[in-house]
Design an enzyme around this catalytic site. Structure first.
Site, PDB file in Angstrom:
ATOM      1  N   TYR A 232       2.110   5.053   6.581  1.00  0.00           N
ATOM      2  CA  TYR A 232       2.757   4.445   5.398  1.00  0.00           C
ATOM      3  C   TYR A 232       4.248   4.266   5.654  1.00  0.00           C
ATOM      4  O   TYR A 232       4.788   3.160   5.523  1.00  0.00           O
ATOM      5  CB  TYR A 232       2.529   5.327   4.163  1.00  0.00           C
TER       6      TYR A 232
ATOM      7  N   ASN B 133       6.623  21.956  -3.842  1.00  0.00           N
ATOM      8  CA  ASN B 133       5.424  21.456  -4.533  1.00  0.00           C
ATOM      9  C   ASN B 133       4.777  22.516  -5.425  1.00  0.00           C
ATOM     10  O   ASN B 133       4.313  22.200  -6.525  1.00  0.00           O
ATOM     11  CB  ASN B 133       4.392  20.962  -3.508  1.00  0.00           C
TER      12      ASN B 133
ATOM     13  N   ARG C 293      -2.016  18.273   4.966  1.00  0.00           N
ATOM     14  CA  ARG C 293      -2.009  16.859   5.379  1.00  0.00           C
ATOM     15  C   ARG C 293      -1.530  16.774   6.827  1.00  0.00           C
ATOM     16  O   ARG C 293      -0.573  17.477   7.198  1.00  0.00           O
ATOM     17  CB  ARG C 293      -1.057  16.105   4.453  1.00  0.00           C
TER      18      ARG C 293
ATOM     19  N   GLU D 188       0.900  -1.147   0.000  1.00  0.00           N
ATOM     20  CA  GLU D 188       0.000   0.000   0.000  1.00  0.00           C
ATOM     21  C   GLU D 188       0.943   1.202   0.000  1.00  0.00           C
ATOM     22  O   GLU D 188       1.856   1.270   0.835  1.00  0.00           O
ATOM     23  CB  GLU D 188      -0.885  -0.001   1.241  1.00  0.00           C
TER      24      GLU D 188
ATOM     25  N   THR E 202      11.403   3.185   0.399  1.00  0.00           N
ATOM     26  CA  THR E 202      11.214   4.608   0.156  1.00  0.00           C
ATOM     27  C   THR E 202      12.131   5.444   1.049  1.00  0.00           C
ATOM     28  O   THR E 202      12.501   4.995   2.143  1.00  0.00           O
ATOM     29  CB  THR E 202       9.735   4.966   0.439  1.00  0.00           C
ATOM     30  N   ASP E 203      12.419   6.658   0.599  1.00  0.00           N
ATOM     31  CA  ASP E 203      13.196   7.579   1.457  1.00  0.00           C
ATOM     32  C   ASP E 203      12.342   8.093   2.618  1.00  0.00           C
ATOM     33  O   ASP E 203      12.869   8.705   3.547  1.00  0.00           O
ATOM     34  CB  ASP E 203      13.762   8.745   0.630  1.00  0.00           C
ATOM     35  N   GLU E 204      11.015   7.849   2.566  1.00  0.00           N
ATOM     36  CA  GLU E 204      10.132   8.378   3.614  1.00  0.00           C
ATOM     37  C   GLU E 204      10.388   7.720   4.974  1.00  0.00           C
ATOM     38  O   GLU E 204       9.973   8.237   6.010  1.00  0.00           O
ATOM     39  CB  GLU E 204       8.657   8.237   3.204  1.00  0.00           C
TER      40      GLU E 204
ATOM     41  N   SER F  83       5.147   1.705   8.250  1.00  0.00           N
ATOM     42  CA  SER F  83       5.001   0.305   7.816  1.00  0.00           C
ATOM     43  C   SER F  83       6.135  -0.092   6.865  1.00  0.00           C
ATOM     44  O   SER F  83       6.630  -1.213   6.906  1.00  0.00           O
ATOM     45  CB  SER F  83       3.628   0.073   7.166  1.00  0.00           C
ATOM     46  N   LYS F  84       6.577   0.846   6.026  1.00  0.00           N
ATOM     47  CA  LYS F  84       7.714   0.537   5.145  1.00  0.00           C
ATOM     48  C   LYS F  84       8.999   0.398   5.975  1.00  0.00           C
ATOM     49  O   LYS F  84       9.836  -0.468   5.693  1.00  0.00           O
ATOM     50  CB  LYS F  84       7.889   1.634   4.088  1.00  0.00           C
TER      51      LYS F  84
ATOM     52  N   THR G 238      -0.379  -5.551   4.561  1.00  0.00           N
ATOM     53  CA  THR G 238       0.393  -5.804   3.326  1.00  0.00           C
ATOM     54  C   THR G 238       1.877  -5.502   3.522  1.00  0.00           C
ATOM     55  O   THR G 238       2.738  -6.338   3.222  1.00  0.00           O
ATOM     56  CB  THR G 238      -0.167  -4.957   2.161  1.00  0.00           C
TER      57      THR G 238
HETATM   58  P1  NAD Z   1       1.292   1.221  -6.375  1.00  0.00           P
HETATM   59  O1  NAD Z   1       0.368   1.552  -5.265  1.00  0.00           O
HETATM   60  O2  NAD Z   1       1.121   1.898  -7.691  1.00  0.00           O
HETATM   61  O3  NAD Z   1       1.254  -0.346  -6.682  1.00  0.00           O
HETATM   62  C1  NAD Z   1       1.240  -1.306  -5.671  1.00  0.00           C
HETATM   63  C2  NAD Z   1       0.923  -2.649  -6.320  1.00  0.00           C
HETATM   64  O4  NAD Z   1       0.953  -3.647  -5.287  1.00  0.00           O
HETATM   65  C3  NAD Z   1      -0.472  -2.707  -6.950  1.00  0.00           C
HETATM   66  O5  NAD Z   1      -0.409  -3.345  -8.200  1.00  0.00           O
HETATM   67  C4  NAD Z   1      -1.289  -3.525  -5.958  1.00  0.00           C
HETATM   68  O6  NAD Z   1      -2.339  -4.247  -6.562  1.00  0.00           O
HETATM   69  C5  NAD Z   1      -0.226  -4.450  -5.392  1.00  0.00           C
HETATM   70  N1  NAD Z   1      -0.553  -4.934  -4.039  1.00  0.00           N
HETATM   71  C6  NAD Z   1      -0.976  -4.179  -2.989  1.00  0.00           C
HETATM   72  N2  NAD Z   1      -1.208  -4.982  -1.925  1.00  0.00           N
HETATM   73  C7  NAD Z   1      -0.899  -6.249  -2.307  1.00  0.00           C
HETATM   74  C8  NAD Z   1      -0.901  -7.504  -1.656  1.00  0.00           C
HETATM   75  N3  NAD Z   1      -1.289  -7.609  -0.378  1.00  0.00           N
HETATM   76  N4  NAD Z   1      -0.519  -8.594  -2.354  1.00  0.00           N
HETATM   77  C9  NAD Z   1      -0.128  -8.496  -3.643  1.00  0.00           C
HETATM   78  N5  NAD Z   1      -0.111  -7.324  -4.321  1.00  0.00           N
HETATM   79  C10 NAD Z   1      -0.482  -6.214  -3.666  1.00  0.00           C
HETATM   80  O7  NAD Z   1       2.738   1.462  -5.778  1.00  0.00           O
HETATM   81  P2  NAD Z   1       4.052   2.021  -6.482  1.00  0.00           P
HETATM   82  O8  NAD Z   1       4.017   3.484  -6.450  1.00  0.00           O
HETATM   83  O9  NAD Z   1       4.259   1.299  -7.753  1.00  0.00           O
HETATM   84  O10 NAD Z   1       5.138   1.551  -5.402  1.00  0.00           O
HETATM   85  C11 NAD Z   1       5.745   0.267  -5.512  1.00  0.00           C
HETATM   86  C12 NAD Z   1       6.750   0.112  -4.391  1.00  0.00           C
HETATM   87  O11 NAD Z   1       7.718   1.155  -4.454  1.00  0.00           O
HETATM   88  C13 NAD Z   1       6.140   0.197  -2.998  1.00  0.00           C
HETATM   89  O12 NAD Z   1       6.774  -0.743  -2.180  1.00  0.00           O
HETATM   90  C14 NAD Z   1       6.461   1.619  -2.545  1.00  0.00           C
HETATM   91  O13 NAD Z   1       6.568   1.688  -1.151  1.00  0.00           O
HETATM   92  C15 NAD Z   1       7.794   1.833  -3.220  1.00  0.00           C
HETATM   93  N6  NAD Z   1       8.143   3.220  -3.539  1.00  0.00           N
HETATM   94  C16 NAD Z   1       7.246   4.012  -4.214  1.00  0.00           C
HETATM   95  C17 NAD Z   1       7.620   5.308  -4.549  1.00  0.00           C
HETATM   96  C18 NAD Z   1       6.687   6.200  -5.336  1.00  0.00           C
HETATM   97  O14 NAD Z   1       6.976   7.399  -5.499  1.00  0.00           O
HETATM   98  N7  NAD Z   1       5.580   5.703  -5.868  1.00  0.00           N
HETATM   99  C19 NAD Z   1       8.872   5.798  -4.193  1.00  0.00           C
HETATM  100  C20 NAD Z   1       9.760   4.943  -3.500  1.00  0.00           C
HETATM  101  C21 NAD Z   1       9.371   3.657  -3.193  1.00  0.00           C
HETATM  102  P1  TYD Z   2       2.293  12.396  -2.905  1.00  0.00           P
HETATM  103  O1  TYD Z   2       2.341  12.358  -4.392  1.00  0.00           O
HETATM  104  O2  TYD Z   2       1.080  11.928  -2.205  1.00  0.00           O
HETATM  105  O3  TYD Z   2       3.586  11.614  -2.393  1.00  0.00           O
HETATM  106  P2  TYD Z   2       4.211  11.524  -0.880  1.00  0.00           P
HETATM  107  O4  TYD Z   2       3.219  11.978   0.082  1.00  0.00           O
HETATM  108  O5  TYD Z   2       4.499  10.060  -0.759  1.00  0.00           O
HETATM  109  O6  TYD Z   2       5.444  12.356  -0.918  1.00  0.00           O
HETATM  110  O7  TYD Z   2       2.557  13.887  -2.430  1.00  0.00           O
HETATM  111  C1  TYD Z   2       3.706  14.595  -2.865  1.00  0.00           C
HETATM  112  C2  TYD Z   2       3.680  15.958  -2.191  1.00  0.00           C
HETATM  113  O8  TYD Z   2       2.575  16.706  -2.714  1.00  0.00           O
HETATM  114  C3  TYD Z   2       3.459  15.902  -0.693  1.00  0.00           C
HETATM  115  O9  TYD Z   2       4.186  16.976  -0.098  1.00  0.00           O
HETATM  116  C4  TYD Z   2       1.961  16.143  -0.542  1.00  0.00           C
HETATM  117  C5  TYD Z   2       1.650  17.076  -1.688  1.00  0.00           C
HETATM  118  N1  TYD Z   2       0.303  16.964  -2.281  1.00  0.00           N
HETATM  119  C6  TYD Z   2      -0.452  18.121  -2.489  1.00  0.00           C
HETATM  120  O10 TYD Z   2      -0.020  19.251  -2.172  1.00  0.00           O
HETATM  121  N2  TYD Z   2      -1.689  17.995  -3.073  1.00  0.00           N
HETATM  122  C7  TYD Z   2      -2.199  16.785  -3.439  1.00  0.00           C
HETATM  123  O11 TYD Z   2      -3.343  16.727  -3.936  1.00  0.00           O
HETATM  124  C8  TYD Z   2      -1.399  15.611  -3.222  1.00  0.00           C
HETATM  125  C9  TYD Z   2      -1.930  14.251  -3.603  1.00  0.00           C
HETATM  126  C10 TYD Z   2      -0.152  15.746  -2.646  1.00  0.00           C
END
Ligand code: NAD
Ligand code: TYD
Length: 339
Positions: free
Chosen positions: A152, A252, A276, A84, A125-127, A155-156, A100
């Site tokens: 989030y 942003n 937020r 998630e 993630t860097d978070e 949990s990561k 998850t």
């Molecule tokens: P996303 O939310 O787009 O995709 C997550 C995928 O995981 C989906 O296809 C979903 O169906 C699947 N999934 C969720 N719960 C599941 C479960 N219990 N079993 C099997 N499949 C499940 O996420 P994303 O943005 O592609 O991120 C992918 C990974 O990269 C995550 O681990 C996230 O923490 C990490 N990450 C994301 C970002 C970002 O900016 N999006 C940055 C750094 C790291």
């Molecule tokens: P987001 O894309 O949700 O990623 P993360 O929270 O994992 O960094 O948000 C990126 C930044 O943008 C974060 O500072 C929150 C801000 N944000 C808004 O200002 N408006 C929005 O509608 C959303 C979704 C995020």
């Protein structure tokens, strides 16, 4: 030598970009994509490879030990994306994040160990490092202590600790990448960049949380895929690499201003809304280690990546329009108190 990769969460944003990238670059490898198809999973992302002899899609949950065991039997390398991933959803409903991201990762680790998997790569993630101070020049590195602030990121962080513990305690060959915010093709339109593009296109105000001075370290998704490839090919294990894209802070409001400029939309479409809860104000990543040890570099500038991304969303409205309709309750809940 050809190998079998078990990719979890491969129908999501980064996972599907990774599978498309990997199959193009390593056509001899077999990919098993295990994905539960939550709201964020979309098999349409992988339509171009669905009939490929080296691609198998399995709909299922990473918490299902029996299923995971069955798939792990044929696996050499695990690339674990499934999670998630949205902070706002974790504030509204933390439970699935615990199930998850923590329990699911634990199930995969237990199974990987039982099947003597060669390499377990965990995508994080860097978070997990928490928030840097606004206006500061400090950056996250592999040595930064964990200090997660959202359900989030907590949990990561837990999942990262479990992966390392399985390496230290049981000798599992692992690597972890802690990457900054990704953007690009196939990102679900709840995240800032696709949300801004899809709102601007239909002349809807683009919501900015609080003053919008918060900073993220943006990386084009293809460059995240090449970073993971470098780590997998390096043969190094028991290692962590932080991955990021920017060399300067971009708040942003400037991210959204860039999108509006590229789309020829007026600046005043940006609308400040309620902030937020627990909003991390600044992320910035020092990616010297992966650059110097593995020769990785981002391939595009922020402006180039944003232009590609805007173009993709404009050309692929059939991909994202149905997602807005199917998830209208979330968008309503997340934004209803943000006037
Ligand atoms: P996303 O939310 O787009 O995709 C997550 C995928 O995981 C989906 O296809 C979903 O169906 C699947 N999934 C969720 N719960 C599941 C479960 N219990 N079993 C099997 N499949 C499940 O996420 P994303 O943005 O592609 O991120 C992918 C990974 O990269 C995550 O681990 C996230 O923490 C990490 N990450 C994301 C970002 C970002 O900016 N999006 C940055 C750094 C790291
Ligand atoms: P987001 O894309 O949700 O990623 P993360 O929270 O994992 O960094 O948000 C990126 C930044 O943008 C974060 O500072 C929150 C801000 N944000 C808004 O200002 N408006 C929005 O509608 C959303 C979704 C995020």
């Amino acid at each position: 030598m050809a190998q079998t990769l078990l990719v979890t969460g491969g129908a999501g944003f980064i996972g599907s970009n990774f599978i498309l990238y990997w199959m193009e670059k390593h056509p001899e490898d077999k990919i098993i994509n295990l994905d539960a198809l939550t709201y964020a999973g979309n098999t349409a992302n992988l339509a171009s490879v669905e009939d490929h002899k080296n691609y198998i899609f399995v709909e299922g949950n990473i918490t299902d030990r029996e299923l995971v065991d069955r798939l792990m039997k044929d696996t050499d390398t695990v690339v674990h994306f499934a999670a998630e991933s949205h902070v706002d959803r974790s504030i509204l409903h933390p439970d699935t994040f615990i199930t998850t991201n923590i329990i699911g990762t634990h199930v995969l680790l237990e199974s990987a160990l039982a099947h003597t998997i060669k390499h377990f790569h965990h995508i994080s993630t860097d978070e997990v490092f928490g928030s840097l101070k606004l206006g500061d020049t400090a950056q996250f590195s592999e040595a930064t202590p964990y200090n997660p602030c959202s359900p989030y990121s907590a949990s990561k962080a837990s999942s990262d600790h479990l992966v390392r513990a399985y390496g230290e305690t049981y000798g599992l060959n692992y690597t972890i990448t802690n990457c900054s915010n990704n953007y690009g093709e196939y990102q679900f339109p709840e995240k800032l960049i696709p949300l801004a593009i899809t709102h601007a296109l239909v002349d809807k105000p683009v919501p900015i949380y609080g003053d919008g001075l918060q900073v993220r370290d943006w990386l084009y998704v293809q460059d995240h895929c090449t970073a993971i490839e470098k780590v997998l090919e390096s043969g190094k294990t028991q290692e962590t690499f932080v991955v990021g894209g920017l060399t300067e802070d971009i708040p942003n409001i400037e991210v959204v201003a860039t999108i509006l400029r590229i789309m020829n939309k007026p600046d005043d479409m940006l609308t400040h809304v309620t902030d937020r809860a627990g909003h991390d104000v600044r992320y910035s990543v020092d990616w010297t280690k992966i650059n110097e040890e593995l020769g990785w570099n981002p391939s595009v500038t922020f402006e180039e990546g944003m232009r590609k991304t805007v173009k993709w969303y404009l050309d692929n409205q059939d991909w994202w329009q149905p997602l807005l309709t199917a998830n209208k309750d979330f968008f309503k809940t997340n934004y209803s108190n943000r006037k």
